[in-house]
Scaffold this motif. Sequence first.
Motif, mmCIF file in Angstrom:
data_model
loop_
_atom_site.group_PDB
_atom_site.id
_atom_site.type_symbol
_atom_site.label_atom_id
_atom_site.label_comp_id
_atom_site.label_asym_id
_atom_site.label_seq_id
_atom_site.Cartn_x
_atom_site.Cartn_y
_atom_site.Cartn_z
ATOM 1 N N GLN A 65 -8.107 -0.381 9.597
ATOM 2 C CA GLN A 65 -8.551 -1.612 9.597
ATOM 3 C C GLN A 65 -8.663 -1.962 8.140
ATOM 4 O OE1 GLN A 65 -12.444 -2.278 11.095
ATOM 5 N NE2 GLN A 65 -11.893 -4.284 11.695
ATOM 6 N N LYS A 80 -8.299 -6.154 6.383
ATOM 7 C CA LYS A 80 -9.245 -7.268 6.386
ATOM 8 C C LYS A 80 -9.528 -7.840 7.734
ATOM 9 C CE LYS A 80 -8.320 -8.743 1.747
ATOM 10 N NZ LYS A 80 -7.695 -9.821 1.032
ATOM 11 N N LYS A 81 -8.697 -7.363 8.950
ATOM 12 C CA LYS A 81 -8.889 -8.009 10.174
ATOM 13 C C LYS A 81 -8.985 -6.813 11.029
ATOM 14 C CE LYS A 81 -7.219 -12.735 9.540
ATOM 15 N NZ LYS A 81 -6.583 -13.745 10.404
ATOM 16 N N ALA A 82 -8.404 -7.112 12.211
ATOM 17 C CA ALA A 82 -8.626 -6.123 13.271
ATOM 18 C C ALA A 82 -7.948 -4.961 13.060
ATOM 19 C CB ALA A 82 -8.385 -6.666 14.813
ATOM 20 N N PHE A 107 -17.918 -11.037 13.915
ATOM 21 C CA PHE A 107 -16.553 -11.024 14.086
ATOM 22 C C PHE A 107 -16.091 -10.351 15.535
ATOM 23 C CE2 PHE A 107 -12.390 -11.191 12.373
ATOM 24 C CZ PHE A 107 -11.709 -9.890 12.602
ATOM 25 N N ILE A 112 -13.589 -9.119 18.372
ATOM 26 C CA ILE A 112 -12.320 -8.595 18.407
ATOM 27 C C ILE A 112 -12.008 -8.255 19.915
ATOM 28 C CG2 ILE A 112 -10.418 -6.910 17.669
ATOM 29 C CD1 ILE A 112 -12.415 -6.258 15.472
ATOM 30 N N PHE A 126 -5.002 -4.178 19.448
ATOM 31 C CA PHE A 126 -6.143 -5.023 18.984
ATOM 32 C C PHE A 126 -5.708 -6.341 18.572
ATOM 33 C CE2 PHE A 126 -10.177 -2.709 19.056
ATOM 34 C CZ PHE A 126 -9.796 -1.500 19.190
ATOM 35 N N GLY A 127 -6.499 -7.454 19.216
ATOM 36 C CA GLY A 127 -6.259 -8.766 18.383
ATOM 37 C C GLY A 127 -6.446 -8.746 17.122
ATOM 38 N N PRO A 128 -6.204 -10.042 16.214
ATOM 39 C CA PRO A 128 -6.541 -10.110 14.874
ATOM 40 C C PRO A 128 -8.122 -10.375 14.729
ATOM 41 C CG PRO A 128 -5.482 -11.847 15.499
ATOM 42 C CD PRO A 128 -5.445 -11.050 16.803
ATOM 43 N N GLY A 129 -8.824 -10.575 15.712
ATOM 44 C CA GLY A 129 -10.370 -11.049 15.594
ATOM 45 C C GLY A 129 -10.543 -12.467 15.408
#
Lengths: 112, 115
Positions: free
Chosen positions: A38, A40-42, B91, B93, B106-109
Amino acid sequence: EDKVVQSPLSLVVHEGDTVTLNCSYEVTNFRSLLWYKQEKKAPTFLFMLTSSGIEKKSGRLSSILDKKELSSILNITATQTGDSAIYLCAVGLQGGSEKLVFGKGTKLTVNP
Amino acid sequence: GAVVSQHPSRVICKSGTSVKIECRSLDFQATTMFWYRQFPKKSLMLMATSNEGSKATYEQGVEKDKFLINHASLTLSTLTVTSAHPEDSSFYICSARRDYMNEQYFGPGTRLTVT
């Protein structure tokens, strides 16, 4: 209660070093162990391990599962600054929902 | 392959309003999708499991009337945060499990800020 523990929680190394990240688990119905990176994002998927002793490899990253010790390691050789991230270990449980139980992650910082 | 998208990526809303977050599997079918919440410097907390065509399964402590989940098709799940409050800021997700496989992608959130 199902539990996944990662160590160390954080690690700072220099470029070129080799690192080993640890993940241990105590769960009732183990199905698989997954590693994610991980930034910065998911999280992005790295590996899924289901069988003990079989190493999975992708470039400089490799991982292996030890079902007897209820643990897994993630190795990164010749680290680069781009490897800086949080590495998450998750255990997939058997059962209808196939849910994942996550560890808290290891924050890896690779300095130039 | 195995791309999951989320929309919006970032949303700011006022306290008391509702916000809908979409999660789509772009190149595979996902009968099962998962919604997670991540607090700063903490790991992912599973909120609920979303199954296409049936009711979502919520984890203990997650209010199902507050976090409404709809999984209307094999590629889309939505999470609606109803009557949002500042403590819902987080956040969020989603992940999608490819049918007949075990990996979750996973999606980008979505960063939700409730003012």
